[in-house]
Write a protein that holds these residues in place. Sequence first.
Motif, PDB file in Angstrom:
ATOM      1  N   ASP A   1       1.928 -25.254  13.745  1.00 59.19           N
ATOM      2  CA  ASP A   1       2.793 -25.356  14.928  1.00 59.19           C
ATOM      3  C   ASP A   1       2.424 -24.335  15.999  1.00 59.19           C
ATOM      4  O   ASP A   1       2.685 -24.548  17.186  1.00 59.19           O
ATOM      5  CB  ASP A   1       4.258 -25.168  14.540  1.00 59.19           C
TER       6      ASP A   1
ATOM      7  N   GLN B   1       6.979 -29.917   5.979  1.00 58.50           N
ATOM      8  CA  GLN B   1       7.754 -29.678   7.196  1.00 58.50           C
ATOM      9  C   GLN B   1       8.981 -28.825   6.897  1.00 58.50           C
ATOM     10  O   GLN B   1       9.281 -27.864   7.602  1.00 58.50           O
ATOM     11  CB  GLN B   1       8.173 -31.010   7.829  1.00 58.50           C
TER      12      GLN B   1
ATOM     13  N   GLU C   1      12.852 -24.700   7.132  1.00 56.69           N
ATOM     14  CA  GLU C   1      11.494 -24.814   7.675  1.00 56.69           C
ATOM     15  C   GLU C   1      10.729 -23.510   7.527  1.00 56.69           C
ATOM     16  O   GLU C   1       9.531 -23.463   7.802  1.00 56.69           O
ATOM     17  CB  GLU C   1      11.538 -25.234   9.143  1.00 56.69           C
TER      18      GLU C   1
ATOM     19  N   ARG D   1       2.362 -25.022   7.694  1.00 54.20           N
ATOM     20  CA  ARG D   1       2.844 -25.971   8.701  1.00 54.20           C
ATOM     21  C   ARG D   1       3.312 -25.208   9.931  1.00 54.20           C
ATOM     22  O   ARG D   1       3.086 -25.628  11.072  1.00 54.20           O
ATOM     23  CB  ARG D   1       3.975 -26.809   8.114  1.00 54.20           C
ATOM     24  N   ARG D   2       3.934 -24.055   9.716  1.00 57.88           N
ATOM     25  CA  ARG D   2       4.369 -23.231  10.852  1.00 57.88           C
ATOM     26  C   ARG D   2       3.159 -22.635  11.579  1.00 57.88           C
ATOM     27  O   ARG D   2       3.164 -22.499  12.804  1.00 57.88           O
ATOM     28  CB  ARG D   2       5.287 -22.106  10.372  1.00 57.88           C
TER      29      ARG D   2
ATOM     30  N   THR E   1       3.969 -16.174   8.704  1.00 55.42           N
ATOM     31  CA  THR E   1       4.259 -16.685  10.048  1.00 55.42           C
ATOM     32  C   THR E   1       4.537 -15.538  11.007  1.00 55.42           C
ATOM     33  O   THR E   1       3.999 -15.495  12.123  1.00 55.42           O
ATOM     34  CB  THR E   1       5.455 -17.645  10.024  1.00 55.42           C
TER      35      THR E   1
END
Length: 304
Positions: free
Chosen positions: A170, A152, A158, A166-167, A125
Amino acid sequence: MNALKNFQSELPDFIGDEVYSSYESAKVVILPIPYEVTTSYRKGCEHGPAELLDASYQLEYYDDELRCEPCFDLGIFTYQAIADTRKNPDLTPEMMLRETRATVKELLDDNKFVIALGGEHAITTGVVQGFLDFDNEPFTVVQIDAHTDLRQTFEGSEHNHACVMRRIMDLGLPSLPVAIRCLCKEEADLVAEKNIPVVWAWDIHQNPNWISEAIANISTEKVFLTIDLDGIDPSLIGGVGTPEPGGLDWYSTLKFLRQLFQQKTVIGCDVMELAPIQGTVVSEYTAAKLVYKLIGYWHEKNFS
């Protein structure tokens, strides 16, 4: 110039001292990120970067597939380790992400091709955020992995390694998950809802056209490549945090990667989740050779 760029890593230099390149002259920078906080099965990936770099000393400089010595043509600099939980076990995910993001952006500002070495997959991330800070043009995150990593939250965070993609979602980036063979119902429902073009491991092993079909599902010219080493079959790389049978074999991996580099613009890479097994060096050596193949394929696309 930032003083850090003149500071040789306390870790071994990738592929050895004989081919050491200064930061200024190197086109490729290896960024070790020995961060481990959220691993949920086998521990030890904070030692992955050091062991991979140490194993890289055993690599031959000459690539028999590409018929060249990419390390001499490009120059490879090993940056000092960042977000190192071996030295600072109190690092939070947020601290790691801030340091990773800022460091990657700085390296890109200096026109380096960055390959980050983890450490747990949550690091990706921060790496991807650094690329977005450098150039906000959309790119696809190609994910080689046994797991979708689309939860999530997991175990109260998170920023768990099981939530990294998932990040990425986002952040508004498309993804191409490759070699997936393990997910929960929450993740399966999300894959269906978002129509994520998963390349399932079972399909790889029965579909001779899987590579061309996979690359056809990439909607952007630019690609960031994240490799969780458990995407490779554990008979080749067993030293990972969450091994899962049935992954990519060696030559299928290389064929896919070479075509990806040839057909798309790969802007950077990371290689995550190496957790060495005591008494054997197979996993770290194979991981080191995989990193050198990434460098070779980037060299072939941009300098041949």
